[in-house]
Design a protein around this motif. Structure first.
Motif, PDB file in Angstrom:
ATOM      1  N   ARG A   1      43.741  29.795  45.269  1.00 12.05           N
ATOM      2  CA  ARG A   1      43.900  31.152  44.775  1.00 12.05           C
ATOM      3  C   ARG A   1      44.711  31.142  43.481  1.00 12.05           C
ATOM      4  O   ARG A   1      45.732  30.459  43.366  1.00 12.05           O
TER       5      ARG A   1
ATOM      6  N   TYR B   1      40.354  39.492  43.862  1.00  9.54           N
ATOM      7  CA  TYR B   1      41.058  40.270  44.866  1.00  9.54           C
ATOM      8  C   TYR B   1      42.048  41.228  44.226  1.00  9.54           C
ATOM      9  O   TYR B   1      42.838  40.833  43.364  1.00  9.54           O
ATOM     10  N   CYS B   2      42.022  42.455  44.656  1.00 11.31           N
ATOM     11  CA  CYS B   2      43.012  43.452  44.291  1.00 11.31           C
ATOM     12  C   CYS B   2      44.211  43.302  45.219  1.00 11.31           C
ATOM     13  O   CYS B   2      44.049  43.148  46.436  1.00 11.31           O
ATOM     14  N   VAL B   3      45.416  43.346  44.654  1.00 12.13           N
ATOM     15  CA  VAL B   3      46.627  43.160  45.450  1.00 12.13           C
ATOM     16  C   VAL B   3      47.669  44.211  45.093  1.00 12.13           C
ATOM     17  O   VAL B   3      47.687  44.744  43.990  1.00 12.13           O
TER      18      VAL B   3
ATOM     19  N   SER C   1      51.993  45.247  45.590  1.00 13.79           N
ATOM     20  CA  SER C   1      53.352  44.811  45.893  1.00 13.79           C
ATOM     21  C   SER C   1      54.241  46.024  46.119  1.00 13.79           C
ATOM     22  O   SER C   1      54.467  46.813  45.198  1.00 13.79           O
TER      23      SER C   1
ATOM     24  N   TRP D   1      45.710  41.411  40.264  1.00 16.02           N
ATOM     25  CA  TRP D   1      44.457  40.751  40.593  1.00 16.02           C
ATOM     26  C   TRP D   1      44.681  39.256  40.737  1.00 16.02           C
ATOM     27  O   TRP D   1      45.368  38.642  39.911  1.00 16.02           O
TER      28      TRP D   1
ATOM     29  N   TYR E   1      52.834  39.754  46.886  1.00 15.21           N
ATOM     30  CA  TYR E   1      51.929  40.884  47.050  1.00 15.21           C
ATOM     31  C   TYR E   1      51.568  41.001  48.525  1.00 15.21           C
ATOM     32  O   TYR E   1      50.975  40.084  49.099  1.00 15.21           O
ATOM     33  N   ASP E   2      51.924  42.121  49.127  1.00 12.15           N
ATOM     34  CA  ASP E   2      51.833  42.244  50.571  1.00 12.15           C
ATOM     35  C   ASP E   2      50.574  42.941  51.082  1.00 12.15           C
ATOM     36  O   ASP E   2      50.390  43.054  52.300  1.00 12.15           O
ATOM     37  N   HIS E   3      49.720  43.400  50.185  1.00  9.67           N
ATOM     38  CA  HIS E   3      48.452  43.999  50.582  1.00  9.67           C
ATOM     39  C   HIS E   3      47.334  43.435  49.722  1.00  9.67           C
ATOM     40  O   HIS E   3      47.474  43.333  48.503  1.00  9.67           O
ATOM     41  N   TRP E   4      46.241  43.101  50.375  1.00  8.92           N
ATOM     42  CA  TRP E   4      45.111  42.469  49.704  1.00  8.92           C
ATOM     43  C   TRP E   4      43.807  43.175  50.050  1.00  8.92           C
ATOM     44  O   TRP E   4      43.596  43.598  51.186  1.00  8.92           O
TER      45      TRP E   4
ATOM     46  N   PRO F   1      51.385  34.482  45.217  1.00  9.00           N
ATOM     47  CA  PRO F   1      50.607  35.343  46.118  1.00  9.00           C
ATOM     48  C   PRO F   1      51.434  36.103  47.151  1.00  9.00           C
ATOM     49  O   PRO F   1      51.120  37.256  47.459  1.00  9.00           O
TER      50      PRO F   1
END
Length: 125
Positions: free
Chosen positions: A45, A95-97, A99, A36, A112-115, A109
Motif C-alpha cells: 500500500r 482507497y479513500c481514507v 483521519s 488517498w 487514517y482510521d477509516h478506509w 496508513p
C-alpha cells in the motif's frame, strides 16, 4: 459507523486524466483529514495524497506531485483526486481514507482510521 465510497475509477489512456471521488457518510466530515492511498498488484500500500480538514494544507507523494491534485468540498462531504498525465505505473486500486485526528501530514496508513472499499484505475497504452 462511517462509510467512505469511492467512484470514478476505470480504464484510462496513457497520458490521460481522471477524477476520483469519495463521498463520506458523516455529519462531521469537516473535522477529518482526508487522503488517498493506492495499491498495485504485488506491491505494498502506497500513500498518494492527503488534505487537511479545512482544505488549506496538502501532502503529496513525490511520485504524483505536479500530476495529481487533492481537493474537498466539505458542504457535500466529498473528497476528490484529480489525476493527469497518467502513467502505467499509476495502475492500482485507489482507497479513500479519513483521519479523525486530522493527520493529513502523515503518510503512514495507520494514521487514517477509516478506509473505503477502493476503486480500480487502470492506465493503458
Amino acid at each position: 459507523q462511517m462509510h467512505l465510497v469511492e467512484s470514478g475509477g476505470g480504464l484510462v489512456q496513457d497520458g490521460g486524466s481522471r477524477r476520483l471521488s469519495c463521498v463520506v457518510s458523516a455529519l462531521v466530515f469537516d473535522t477529518y483529514g482526508m487522503g488517498w492511498f493506492r495499491q498495485a498488484p504485488g506491491k505494498e500500500r502506497e500513500f498518494v495524497a492527503a488534505i487537511s480538514m479545512n482544505g488549506k494544507d496538502t501532502n503529496y507523494a513525490d511520485s504524483v506531485k505536479g500530476r495529481f491534485t487533492i481537493s474537498r468540498i466539505n458542504a457535500n462531504n466529498t473528497l476528490y483526486l484529480h489525476m493527469s498525465s497518467l502513467k502505467r505505473d499509476d495502475t492500482a486500486v485507489y482507497y479513500c481514507v479519513a483521519s479523525g485526528r486530522n493527520a493529513w501530514y502523515s503518510r503512514v496508513p495507520t494514521s487514517y482510521d477509516h478506509w473505503g472499499q477502493g476503486t480500480q484505475v487502470t492506465v493503458s497504452s
